[in-house]
Each structure stands twice: as structure tokens, then as C-alpha cells.
Write a protein that holds these residues in place. Structure first.
Motif, short mmCIF file in Angstrom:
data_model
loop_
_atom_site.label_atom_id
_atom_site.label_comp_id
_atom_site.label_asym_id
_atom_site.label_seq_id
_atom_site.Cartn_x
_atom_site.Cartn_y
_atom_site.Cartn_z
N ILE A 35 0.83 -1.20 0.00
CA ILE A 35 0.00 0.00 0.00
C ILE A 35 0.87 1.26 0.00
N GLU A 36 1.95 1.23 0.77
CA GLU A 36 2.80 2.41 0.90
C GLU A 36 4.23 2.03 0.57
N ILE A 66 5.02 -4.59 18.61
CA ILE A 66 4.93 -5.48 17.45
C ILE A 66 3.74 -5.06 16.59
N ILE A 67 3.98 -4.97 15.29
CA ILE A 67 2.89 -4.87 14.31
C ILE A 67 2.62 -6.29 13.83
N MET A 75 2.94 -0.55 7.65
CA MET A 75 4.12 -0.35 8.48
C MET A 75 4.60 1.10 8.48
N TYR A 76 4.74 1.70 7.29
CA TYR A 76 5.28 3.06 7.21
C TYR A 76 4.32 4.07 7.85
N LYS A 77 3.06 3.89 7.60
CA LYS A 77 2.05 4.78 8.18
C LYS A 77 2.11 4.73 9.70
N ILE A 78 2.22 3.55 10.24
CA ILE A 78 2.25 3.38 11.70
C ILE A 78 3.54 3.94 12.28
N GLU A 79 4.65 3.78 11.57
CA GLU A 79 5.91 4.34 12.05
C GLU A 79 5.84 5.86 12.11
N VAL A 128 6.47 -6.98 12.39
CA VAL A 128 7.49 -5.94 12.53
C VAL A 128 7.69 -5.71 14.02
N VAL A 129 8.92 -5.86 14.48
CA VAL A 129 9.25 -5.78 15.90
C VAL A 129 10.08 -4.52 16.15
#
Length: 253
Positions: A35-36, A66-67, A75-79, A128-129
Motif C-alpha cells: 500500500i505504501e 509489534i505490528i 508499516m510506514y504509516k504506523i511508524e 514488525v518488531v
């Protein structure tokens, strides 16, 4: 009070565990999110009040985050959300755990009815940790991700990450999207599970570490903003700079 050694966490030591799939080591993480595709832009959020910067010791916590598999594509959005909320990513790894590895990590939950579902879910795809750093990091991360029950989170805490990204499914819903350490003791054990070379000591983060952190994390964005401020030369510099910071953050939402 026990804390994790900041310098040891910042080192790039490859964990001793031999995971079934390590996406970062195999350079497969570019394809993890369909997505990203943009890289993480770390915002500069102050972790301390001005009065705290004058203290000789500022206590910083670390937590393991953890994601989970169903939302690694974000992942990038959450980061970026992490960084906007003042969390600093000290370590990161992308792994695909075997069932036995997942069972080992969640061994305290073996008596729960949802344990089998949990193991199946976590081992179903990459996770992702992270080791996150922040003042009151453990409670702040738990507050950001919200309650473990997604249905309850959506009803009562709609702005939490689990309410936004979690999935309601089955009699034993485990696809809530995120994990966070419950307390300091759990955080230490969980960080060592994924990053066994991270040292633990009894020292708190001193003021020199704090200054180094502020310079490393905060100054790049502030410096860029001051350059833009000089170019624009607005009538109200303070208001312009505030709007610039807000627009910079909105670009990474």
C-alpha cells in the motif's frame, strides 16, 4: 530503577536467534507493504518539559512493540504515527516466526482459550518488531494502541490504533494488530527475546544522553524550518513557524 542501556540498544548487532525468515537481512522488506512505499520520516517531538531538562537525570523507558501480520502493510504509516507521538525507534526487525517461536514468546498465555488462535495468527505472516523509547513509554504505547478487544476499542476508544487497524473475527479475536509490553519487567524480557545482545543495567538516562538525543532527533527538522523561515521572512515569524511545523507533520500523516 532498572532501565535498558541506551547505547547498547542503538548498536547494530544482529540478534543471535536464527529466525525462519528475516526480511531485513534478506532485503525483502521493500515488498512487505503493498500500500505504501515511502520511507519513514521521523518527526521531532519533544519528550520532556522544560523543567525536566534542568534535572540531572531523566528517566526514559523502553518497550517492545509489534505490528502483527494482518497490518504489516501499513508499516510506514504506523511508524510515522509513532514518531508524531514522540516515540523513538531504537531497534527494528521484520520477521516471520515459526509456531514454536511464537509459542515460546507467548508462553505466559498457554492456559488461555485463545492461545492456539494466537499462535496460528502470529506465525501466519511477517511481523514488525520494535524497541521504542520515550518517557513513560510502556503506558504511552499501550494508550496509543488501545484495548486488546477490537470491538470494545472501536466503541469506546475509536482513535486508538487497534480501533483503526484491528480486525474483529471469530470467537477468540486475536487480530487486534499490535503488541505492547505490559510492564518494565515484561519489556526487558521481550526485548531480550528478539534482541538478545541488548544489555540491561541499573543506570538511568543522564542529562548528557538527553542532550545527545535532543540534538540527534529534534535539530534536523528545526534547522530546516529555520532555513525556510529565513527565506520567507514573514511578518509574524512565530506563527509562520508553527504553521510550517504543522504542515510538515501533515505531510507524513
Amino acid at each position: 530503577m532498572t532501565s535498558l542501556n541506551c547505547s547498547s540498544l542503538s548498536s547494530n548487532v544482529i540478534p543471535e536467534r536464527k529466525w525462519s525468515i528475516n526480511y531485513i537481512q534478506n532485503k525483502q522488506f521493500q515488498n512487505l507493504s503493498d500500500i505504501e512505499s515511502y520511507s519513514t520520516l521521523y518527526s521531532n517531538v519533544s519528550l520532556f518539559d522544560e523543567s525536566e531538562l534542568n534535572e540531572q537525570c531523566v528517566v526514559i523507558e523502553y518497550t517492545l512493540a509489534i505490528i502483527k501480520p494482518s497490518i504489516t502493510k501499513y508499516m510506514y504509516k504506523i511508524e510515522n504515527i509513532m514518531s508524531q507521538k514522540g516515540f523513538v525507534i531504537k531497534k527494528k526487525d521484520i520477521l516471520h516466526l515459526r509456531k514454536e517461536e511464537t509459542s515460546d514468546f507467548y508462553r505466559e498465555h498457554t492456559s488461555e482459550l485463545y492461545f492456539t488462535n494466537l499462535v496460528e495468527y502470529i506465525s501466519s505472516g511477517p511481523i514488525v518488531v520494535y524497541v521504542l523509547m520515550k518517557k513513560n513509554c510502556i503506558d504511552e504505547w499501550k494508550r496509543l494502541i488501545g484495548p486488546t478487544n477490537v470491538k470494545y476499542a472501536k466503541k469506546n476508544f475509536p482513535f486508538t490504533l487497534r480501533a483503526k487497524y484491528g480486525i474483529e473475527s471469530g470467537n477468540f479475536p486475536v487480530k487486534n494488530g499490535f503488541h505492547g509490553s505490559s510492564n518494565r519487567h515484561a519489556a526487558q524480557n521481550e526485548i531480550l527475546f528478539f534482541f538478545p545482545n541488548s544489555e540491561i543495567d541499573d543506570n538511568n538516562l543522564n542529562i548528557d544522553d538527553t542532550i545527545e538525543f535532543l540534538q540527534e532527533i529534534m535539530m534536523p527538522t528545526i534547522s530546516k524550518g529555520l532555513v525556510e523561515l529565513y527565506k520567507e521572512d514573514p511578518n509574524d515569524p512565530l506563527r509562520w513557524f508553527g504553521k510550517w511545523l504543522l504542515s510538515t507533520n501533515s505531510m507524513i500523516n
